[in-house]
Design a protein around this motif. Structure first.
Motif, short mmCIF file in Angstrom:
data_model
loop_
_atom_site.label_atom_id
_atom_site.label_comp_id
_atom_site.label_asym_id
_atom_site.label_seq_id
_atom_site.Cartn_x
_atom_site.Cartn_y
_atom_site.Cartn_z
N ALA A 121 0.84 -1.19 0.00
CA ALA A 121 0.00 0.00 0.00
C ALA A 121 0.88 1.25 0.00
O ALA A 121 1.89 1.32 0.71
CB ALA A 121 -0.91 0.00 1.22
N ALA A 134 -12.47 -6.85 -9.55
CA ALA A 134 -12.05 -7.47 -8.29
C ALA A 134 -12.85 -8.75 -8.07
O ALA A 134 -13.94 -8.90 -8.64
CB ALA A 134 -12.27 -6.50 -7.14
N LYS A 148 -16.83 -9.05 -7.90
CA LYS A 148 -17.40 -7.77 -8.32
C LYS A 148 -17.47 -7.67 -9.83
O LYS A 148 -16.81 -8.42 -10.55
CB LYS A 148 -16.57 -6.61 -7.76
N PHE A 196 -12.82 7.11 -8.02
CA PHE A 196 -12.00 6.42 -7.01
C PHE A 196 -10.52 6.40 -7.35
O PHE A 196 -9.70 5.96 -6.53
CB PHE A 196 -12.52 5.00 -6.76
N LYS A 246 -3.88 1.42 -3.02
CA LYS A 246 -4.59 0.99 -1.83
C LYS A 246 -4.97 -0.48 -1.96
O LYS A 246 -5.12 -0.98 -3.08
CB LYS A 246 -5.86 1.83 -1.65
N PRO A 247 -5.17 -1.16 -0.86
CA PRO A 247 -5.58 -2.57 -0.95
C PRO A 247 -6.85 -2.75 -1.79
O PRO A 247 -6.99 -3.77 -2.49
CB PRO A 247 -5.81 -2.96 0.51
N GLU A 248 -7.74 -1.78 -1.75
CA GLU A 248 -8.98 -1.90 -2.54
C GLU A 248 -8.76 -1.74 -4.04
O GLU A 248 -9.69 -1.94 -4.83
CB GLU A 248 -10.03 -0.89 -2.05
N ASP A 249 -7.53 -1.41 -4.45
CA ASP A 249 -7.20 -1.38 -5.87
C ASP A 249 -6.85 -2.77 -6.40
O ASP A 249 -6.65 -2.94 -7.60
CB ASP A 249 -6.02 -0.44 -6.13
N THR A 250 -6.78 -3.74 -5.53
CA THR A 250 -6.47 -5.11 -5.93
C THR A 250 -7.54 -5.63 -6.89
O THR A 250 -8.74 -5.61 -6.58
CB THR A 250 -6.39 -6.03 -4.70
N ALA A 251 -7.10 -6.07 -8.07
CA ALA A 251 -8.03 -6.52 -9.11
C ALA A 251 -7.22 -7.00 -10.31
O ALA A 251 -6.01 -6.78 -10.38
CB ALA A 251 -8.96 -5.38 -9.53
N THR A 311 -2.01 -6.73 -7.17
CA THR A 311 -2.30 -7.06 -5.78
C THR A 311 -1.62 -6.05 -4.88
O THR A 311 -0.41 -5.88 -4.96
CB THR A 311 -1.83 -8.48 -5.43
N SER A 342 -1.63 -4.70 2.45
CA SER A 342 -1.76 -3.65 3.48
C SER A 342 -0.60 -3.68 4.46
O SER A 342 0.21 -4.58 4.46
CB SER A 342 -3.07 -3.82 4.23
#
Length: 119
Positions: free
Chosen positions: A13, A39, A42, A61, A85-90, A116, A119
């Motif tokens: 991150a 992701a 999703k 975002f 950010k970790p939420e960008d993992t996809a 990937t 965090s």
């Protein structure tokens, strides 16, 4: 026509990655190029797009963190990703609207490259 994406990987991150996508084959011209991501569990979503003239647009975002660019001479599109950010993992996919042997524009997809963010 084929799109080949590369540049994904594992990053902490706050780190950065640069994705590349090259279009090859019988290409007359390329209209918009874009990056999408999907992701786990999703739907695929638009991350950023760029017109043939170089005008970009971004999903809310990623605004201020990601930059899309292209090299029309090489039929390539890039995505510079900073402050990850970790939420960008996809899995990130490139897309291009291509005029080739068909008498109309057709949207081609790359194979996807996994990003990937730990965090």
């Amino acid at each position: 026509v084929q799109l080949q994406a590369s540049g994904g990987g594992l990053v902490q991150a706050g780190g950065s990655l640069r994705l590349s996508c090259a279009a090859s084959g019988s290409i007359f011209s390329i209209n918009d190029m874009a990056w999408y991501r999907q992701a786990p569990g999703k739907q695929r979503e638009l991350v950023a797009a760029i017109t043939s003239g170089g005008s970009p647009k971004y999903a809310d975002f990623v605004k201020g963190r990601f930059t899309i660019s292209r090299d029309n001479a090489k039929n390539m599109v890039f995505l510079q990703m900073n402050s990850l950010k970790p939420e960008d993992t996809a899995v990130y996919y490139c897309n291009a609207g291509v005029y080739s042997d068909l008498p109309y524009e057709y949207g081609y997809w790359g194979q996807g490259t996994l990003v990937t963010v730990s965090s």
